[in-house]
Design an enzyme around this catalytic site. Structure first.
Site, short mmCIF file in Angstrom:
data_model
loop_
_atom_site.label_atom_id
_atom_site.label_comp_id
_atom_site.label_asym_id
_atom_site.label_seq_id
_atom_site.Cartn_x
_atom_site.Cartn_y
_atom_site.Cartn_z
N GLY A 1 51.13 43.51 39.88
CA GLY A 1 50.68 42.15 40.21
C GLY A 1 50.49 41.31 38.96
O GLY A 1 51.23 41.41 37.99
N ASN B 1 39.09 47.07 40.59
CA ASN B 1 37.68 46.88 40.98
C ASN B 1 37.35 47.52 42.31
O ASN B 1 38.26 47.68 43.13
CB ASN B 1 37.38 45.37 41.10
CG ASN B 1 36.86 44.81 39.79
OD1 ASN B 1 36.28 45.52 38.99
ND2 ASN B 1 37.08 43.52 39.60
N ARG C 1 34.79 38.18 26.12
CA ARG C 1 34.22 36.93 26.65
C ARG C 1 32.99 36.54 25.85
O ARG C 1 32.83 35.38 25.44
CB ARG C 1 33.86 37.11 28.14
CG ARG C 1 35.11 37.19 28.99
CD ARG C 1 34.83 37.42 30.46
NE ARG C 1 36.07 37.30 31.21
CZ ARG C 1 36.33 37.93 32.34
NH1 ARG C 1 35.44 38.73 32.88
NH2 ARG C 1 37.49 37.75 32.95
N HIS D 1 30.38 47.27 35.29
CA HIS D 1 31.14 46.02 35.27
C HIS D 1 30.79 45.22 36.53
O HIS D 1 31.48 45.23 37.51
CB HIS D 1 32.65 46.33 35.25
CG HIS D 1 33.50 45.10 35.26
ND1 HIS D 1 33.45 44.16 34.27
CD2 HIS D 1 34.46 44.69 36.12
CE1 HIS D 1 34.33 43.20 34.54
NE2 HIS D 1 34.95 43.50 35.66
N ARG E 1 31.85 44.17 50.62
CA ARG E 1 32.13 45.00 49.45
C ARG E 1 32.57 46.39 49.89
O ARG E 1 33.45 47.01 49.29
CB ARG E 1 30.88 45.09 48.58
CG ARG E 1 31.16 45.51 47.17
CD ARG E 1 29.88 45.70 46.41
NE ARG E 1 29.07 46.77 46.99
CZ ARG E 1 27.90 47.15 46.51
NH1 ARG E 1 27.38 46.53 45.48
NH2 ARG E 1 27.23 48.13 47.07
N ARG F 1 39.17 41.13 46.92
CA ARG F 1 38.29 40.82 48.05
C ARG F 1 38.72 39.48 48.65
O ARG F 1 38.94 38.51 47.94
CB ARG F 1 36.86 40.72 47.52
CG ARG F 1 35.83 40.76 48.59
CD ARG F 1 34.52 41.20 47.98
NE ARG F 1 33.41 40.53 48.63
CZ ARG F 1 32.15 40.72 48.30
NH1 ARG F 1 31.85 41.51 47.30
NH2 ARG F 1 31.19 40.10 48.93
O1 TXD Z 1 37.53 44.08 33.99
C1 TXD Z 1 38.17 44.50 34.92
N1 TXD Z 1 38.25 45.80 35.16
C2 TXD Z 1 38.90 43.58 35.79
C3 TXD Z 1 39.34 44.06 37.08
C4 TXD Z 1 39.22 42.25 35.41
C5 TXD Z 1 40.02 41.46 36.20
C6 TXD Z 1 40.59 41.93 37.46
N2 TXD Z 1 40.13 43.20 37.86
C7 TXD Z 1 40.74 43.89 39.00
O2 TXD Z 1 42.07 44.31 38.63
C8 TXD Z 1 40.98 43.08 40.25
O3 TXD Z 1 39.78 42.95 40.99
C9 TXD Z 1 42.00 43.94 40.95
O4 TXD Z 1 41.35 45.03 41.62
C10 TXD Z 1 42.83 44.53 39.81
C11 TXD Z 1 44.24 43.94 39.68
O5 TXD Z 1 44.17 42.55 39.51
P1 TXD Z 1 45.49 41.66 39.67
O6 TXD Z 1 45.10 40.25 39.42
O7 TXD Z 1 46.63 42.24 38.91
O8 TXD Z 1 45.76 41.86 41.24
P2 TXD Z 1 47.11 41.64 42.06
O9 TXD Z 1 47.94 40.57 41.44
O10 TXD Z 1 46.69 41.52 43.48
O11 TXD Z 1 47.91 43.02 41.86
C12 TXD Z 1 47.56 44.21 42.51
C13 TXD Z 1 48.85 44.88 42.89
C14 TXD Z 1 49.67 44.14 43.95
O12 TXD Z 1 50.95 43.82 43.43
C15 TXD Z 1 49.74 45.13 45.11
O13 TXD Z 1 51.01 45.10 45.80
C16 TXD Z 1 49.54 46.45 44.39
O14 TXD Z 1 48.55 46.19 43.42
N3 TXD Z 1 49.13 47.57 45.23
C17 TXD Z 1 49.55 48.82 45.00
N4 TXD Z 1 50.35 49.33 44.05
C18 TXD Z 1 50.60 50.64 44.09
N5 TXD Z 1 50.08 51.47 45.01
C19 TXD Z 1 49.26 51.00 45.99
N6 TXD Z 1 48.74 51.83 46.91
C20 TXD Z 1 48.97 49.61 46.01
N7 TXD Z 1 48.22 48.82 46.81
C21 TXD Z 1 48.32 47.56 46.33
#
Ligand code: TXD
Length: 319
Positions: free
Chosen positions: A12, A121, A152, A176, A89, A83
């Site tokens: 993503g 997350n 940050r 976090h 949650r 979310r």
């Molecule tokens: O500090 C931190 N740890 C964070 C965490 C800071 C910013 C964002 N944070 C979390 O990272 C956010 O809450 C998300 O849980 C993740 C990923 O964020 P992103 O912005 O990259 O999310 P996207 O664009 O929705 O991408 C998630 C991808 C998407 O393409 C889905 O199709 C894929 O995950 N996805 C999967 N891939 C593989 N396998 C499975 N099962 C799967 N399910 C969804």
């Protein structure tokens, strides 16, 4: 010598940015894995076509087949769902826990020697579940949050003091979430602690308190402004700093979610603490002395992580 292989599980917003950074920094070949079908292939192709212009060499492959991550040196996990309105949650926890199960099993089967960085997350619970499901040793599975939260804090402090971000070091520890702990005493400009800078008249306690509060809600501020999705440039840069320290055995001291076995009086939990990352993964957990308010806030944060893990155990009896 063969190039390193970096598997990005989740292609993503953060996954795509990670792939771009890996290419630009020539850290290795990239596999972009996602359950979405064409999207990882499309991103890989687009990025591969930037390589001749930027002048980097890397093979980039998009896939939905775990077999393609075979032998990866590093896996960075962003897979999951964000979310959405109306979702509790626990709803999110349930969905992402299932995702961690699939990802953990995929890594266990195809890349058991990798250094794994979890970003999904709710971070502290997901990295713990990912380690459980993958069965990898705890020194090879870490969570990314502290580097981002500290970045940050560093950005805001550098603006306040009107100095280069390069000279500002800062620590944000704990879980976090809203309870994260920016530790002012251990934050410095070129070694001069922030409390001393306040005494020197560079800032005031009120302004630093406001910066601490803004750091704590730093993710939410960006979510509010973007209107759709969460931060991805700084999170990707932060995970790359961790991967780089591992791949080059740099032994950087970075705040990360690490598995604690008694350090800080915490057992069997992932919590954000300073660690040294080198060729063996987590080389050292650094126990700094937390006093007064920082210690009290850290304990509150640890309890919030514990509650999340209990919720995970209620959702999946194998944990
Ligand atoms: O500090 C931190 N740890 C964070 C965490 C800071 C910013 C964002 N944070 C979390 O990272 C956010 O809450 C998300 O849980 C993740 C990923 O964020 P992103 O912005 O990259 O999310 P996207 O664009 O929705 O991408 C998630 C991808 C998407 O393409 C889905 O199709 C894929 O995950 N996805 C999967 N891939 C593989 N396998 C499975 N099962 C799967 N399910 C969804």
């Amino acid at each position: 010598m063969a190039r390193n292989k970096i598997a990005l599980i989740g292609a993503g917003m953060i996954g795509g940015t990670l792939a771009h950074l890996v290419g630009m920094k020539e850290l290795g070949d990239v596999v972009l894995f996602d359950i979405a079908d064409g999207m990882p292939k499309g991103k890989a192709l687009d990025l591969a076509q930037s390589a001749p212009v930027e002048g980097f060499d890397a093979r980039l492959k998009g896939t939905s087949d775990y077999a393609d991550i075979a032998g990866a040196d590093v896996c960075i996990v962003t897979a999951g769902v964000p979310r959405k309105p109306g979702m509790s949650r626990d709803d999110l926890l349930g969905i992402n826990l299932k995702v961690m199960k699939a990802v953990g099993e995929g890594i266990k089967a195809h890349a058991p020697n990798a250094f794994v960085i979890c970003i999904t997350n709710p971070l502290d619970a997901m990295v713990w579940a990912l380690r459980e499901f993958s069965g990898l040793p705890a020194n090879k599975v870490v969570g990314m949050a502290g580097v981002l939260d500290s970045a940050r804090f560093r950005h805001f402090l550098a603006e306040e003091f009107n100095v280069s971000v390069e000279d500002v070091t800062a620590f944000v520890l704990g879980g976090h979430g809203d309870t994260m702990v920016p530790v002012v005493e251990y934050s410095t400009v070129a070694g001069i602690p922030v409390p001393d800078l306040i005494k020197m008249g560079w800032s005031t306690q009120e302004k630093i308190d406001a910066i601490v509060a803004r750091t704590r809600s730093g993710g939410g501020e960006i979510v509010g402004l973007l209107g759709n999705g969460s931060a991805y440039y700084a999170p990707a840069s932060s995970a790359i700093a961790m991967a780089d320290s591992y791949l080059k055995d740099k032994r950087r001291l970075l705040p990360c979610a690490a598995f604690l076995s008694g350090e800080y009086g915490v057992k069997d939990l992932y919590v954000g603490v300073p660690i040294v990352i080198g060729a063996n993964g987590v080389e050292k957990i650094v126990e700094i002395e937390l006093k007064g308010e920082a210690k009290a806030n850290f304990d509150v944060s640890v309890n919030a992580v514990k509650e999340l893990m209990d919720a995970c155990r209620n959702l999946d009896s194998s944990l």
